[in-house]
Design a protein around this motif. Structure first.
Motif, PDB file in Angstrom:
ATOM      1  N   ARG A  18       0.643  -1.471   0.321  1.00  0.00           N
ATOM      2  CA  ARG A  18      -0.169  -0.221   0.035  1.00  0.00           C
ATOM      3  C   ARG A  18       0.823   1.163   0.409  1.00  0.00           C
ATOM      4  O   ARG A  18       1.278   1.966   1.267  1.00  0.00           O
ATOM      5  N   ALA A  20       1.564   5.040  -1.148  1.00  0.00           N
ATOM      6  CA  ALA A  20       1.026   6.932  -0.993  1.00  0.00           C
ATOM      7  C   ALA A  20       2.191   7.747  -1.220  1.00  0.00           C
ATOM      8  O   ALA A  20       3.079   7.499  -0.750  1.00  0.00           O
ATOM      9  N   TRP A  45       0.781   0.985   5.891  1.00  0.00           N
ATOM     10  CA  TRP A  45       1.198   2.063   4.300  1.00  0.00           C
ATOM     11  C   TRP A  45       2.886   2.453   4.475  1.00  0.00           C
ATOM     12  O   TRP A  45       3.133   2.978   5.080  1.00  0.00           O
ATOM     13  N   GLN A  85      -1.270   3.862  -4.762  1.00  0.00           N
ATOM     14  CA  GLN A  85      -2.510   2.963  -4.556  1.00  0.00           C
ATOM     15  C   GLN A  85      -4.151   3.943  -3.474  1.00  0.00           C
ATOM     16  O   GLN A  85      -4.724   4.627  -3.656  1.00  0.00           O
ATOM     17  N   LEU A  86      -2.384   5.000  -3.565  1.00  0.00           N
ATOM     18  CA  LEU A  86      -3.433   6.744  -2.603  1.00  0.00           C
ATOM     19  C   LEU A  86      -2.484   7.989  -2.675  1.00  0.00           C
ATOM     20  O   LEU A  86      -1.185   7.979  -2.890  1.00  0.00           O
ATOM     21  N   ARG A 110      -6.441   5.955  -5.534  1.00  0.00           N
ATOM     22  CA  ARG A 110      -7.472   6.667  -4.598  1.00  0.00           C
ATOM     23  C   ARG A 110      -6.867   7.783  -4.438  1.00  0.00           C
ATOM     24  O   ARG A 110      -5.330   8.353  -4.798  1.00  0.00           O
ATOM     25  N   TRP A 249     -11.941   6.050   5.933  1.00  0.00           N
ATOM     26  CA  TRP A 249     -12.602   6.581   4.305  1.00  0.00           C
ATOM     27  C   TRP A 249     -11.467   5.545   3.904  1.00  0.00           C
ATOM     28  O   TRP A 249     -12.347   4.258   3.303  1.00  0.00           O
ATOM     29  N   LEU A 250     -10.501   5.219   3.744  1.00  0.00           N
ATOM     30  CA  LEU A 250      -9.929   4.197   3.101  1.00  0.00           C
ATOM     31  C   LEU A 250     -10.513   3.417   3.735  1.00  0.00           C
ATOM     32  O   LEU A 250      -9.881   1.452   3.618  1.00  0.00           O
ATOM     33  N   ARG A 251     -10.279   2.739   4.941  1.00  0.00           N
ATOM     34  CA  ARG A 251     -10.764   1.114   5.617  1.00  0.00           C
ATOM     35  C   ARG A 251     -12.245   1.215   4.763  1.00  0.00           C
ATOM     36  O   ARG A 251     -12.766  -0.280   4.061  1.00  0.00           O
ATOM     37  N   SER A 253     -13.917   2.002   1.902  1.00  0.00           N
ATOM     38  CA  SER A 253     -13.195   1.682   0.447  1.00  0.00           C
ATOM     39  C   SER A 253     -12.733   0.496   0.505  1.00  0.00           C
ATOM     40  O   SER A 253     -12.747  -0.556  -1.004  1.00  0.00           O
ATOM     41  N   GLU A 254     -11.653  -0.195   1.918  1.00  0.00           N
ATOM     42  CA  GLU A 254     -11.110  -1.498   0.980  1.00  0.00           C
ATOM     43  C   GLU A 254     -12.459  -2.062   1.590  1.00  0.00           C
ATOM     44  O   GLU A 254     -11.897  -3.570   1.361  1.00  0.00           O
TER      45      GLU A 254
END
Length: 256
Positions: A18, A20, A45, A85-86, A110, A249-251, A253-254
């Protein structure tokens, strides 16, 4: 338009899948992202922050249009290539990230925009310019601490260092070169789920009111949350709340 290679700072396990990218705002630096970068690293991350052209240790350049900054960002890839990934961007860094994501859909999976400066009129541009040059020429730990007594001591320290380390020419040109400061046309083309973490409209938010509503209406992949009581630097004014919104929000979206 020539791109420049941006210096990188890193937090977390570089082997994490992951990955970022963090993008600072005008008069800041990679180090000013430390609270978000550290929080992402603690969540597993691999967080990489860059110094934008004309800032920190980055190369200086003759042009500072948002499209130039976006081009520099599109030139960044995680180790092993592939997409980020972000991507998390603040202010003009968020505007450049939005333009980059709207230009090349494979760049990031994302996107999180911290009170993005997507569109500024002439009075707002001149206010930004005056504030940046005043800080560059006279900011001290004492003056920033007096202005932002609630900031973490490291945020104060990094703010002073970053604005003084930035090229004065770059600070000027990032405003003057963008006399048509408006990247909203790229927003409908963003193909990545996007969270806008906006400042409080009563505390100087740049993403607010009719402007925010109009931007959100152009792309169903965008959603927004307002951090009550936070000014434009949401990650420094309310770091815990900003990071909580981001990680929640990340959690979500996963979640399958």
């Amino acid at each position: 338009m020539s791109t420049v290679t941006l210096p990188r700072w890193h937090w977390g396990d570089p082997e994490s899948p992951r990955r970022a990218l963090l993008v600072h705002g005008l008069g800041s630096s990679a180090q000013t992202t430390w609270r978000i970068s550290e929080g992402l690293a603690d969540a597993g991350w691999s967080a990489t922050a860059v110094d934008l052209r004309g800032h920190g240790a980055a190369p200086r350049a003759s042009r500072y249009r948002i499209e130039d900054i976006a081009g520099d960002l599109l030139g960044t890839r995680p180790e092993g290539d592939g997409p980020w990934q972000l991507v998390v961007g603040h202010s003009i860094g968020a505007a450049a990230a939005a333009q980059a994501a709207g230009t090349e859909s494979a760049w990031s999976e994302r996107l999180v925009l911290l009170d993005p400066a997507l569109q500024l009129d002439e009075p707002a541009r001149q206010s930004v310019l005056a504030g940046q040059l005043a800080n560059h020429d006279g900011a001290t730990v004492a003056s920033i601490a007096e202005q932002f007594p609630h900031w973490h001591p490291l945020d104060i320290e990094f703010r002073v260092w970053a604005v003084q380390a930035a090229s004065r020419f770059a600070l000027e040109r990032m405003v003057l070169d963008n006399d048509d400061w408006n990247v909203t046309a790229f927003v409908p083309h963003i193909a990545a789920p996007t969270l806008v973490i906006a400042a409080d409209p009563d505390h100087g938010a740049m993403f607010a009111g009719e402007h925010a509503a109009a931007v959100l209406a152009t792309n169903p992949l965008l959603e927004a949350v307002v951090v009550a009581g936070a000014g434009h630097s949401v990650h420094r004014d309310a770091p815990e709340a900003t990071l909580r919104h981001l990680l929640d929000w990340l959690r979500a979206s996963e979640t399958p």
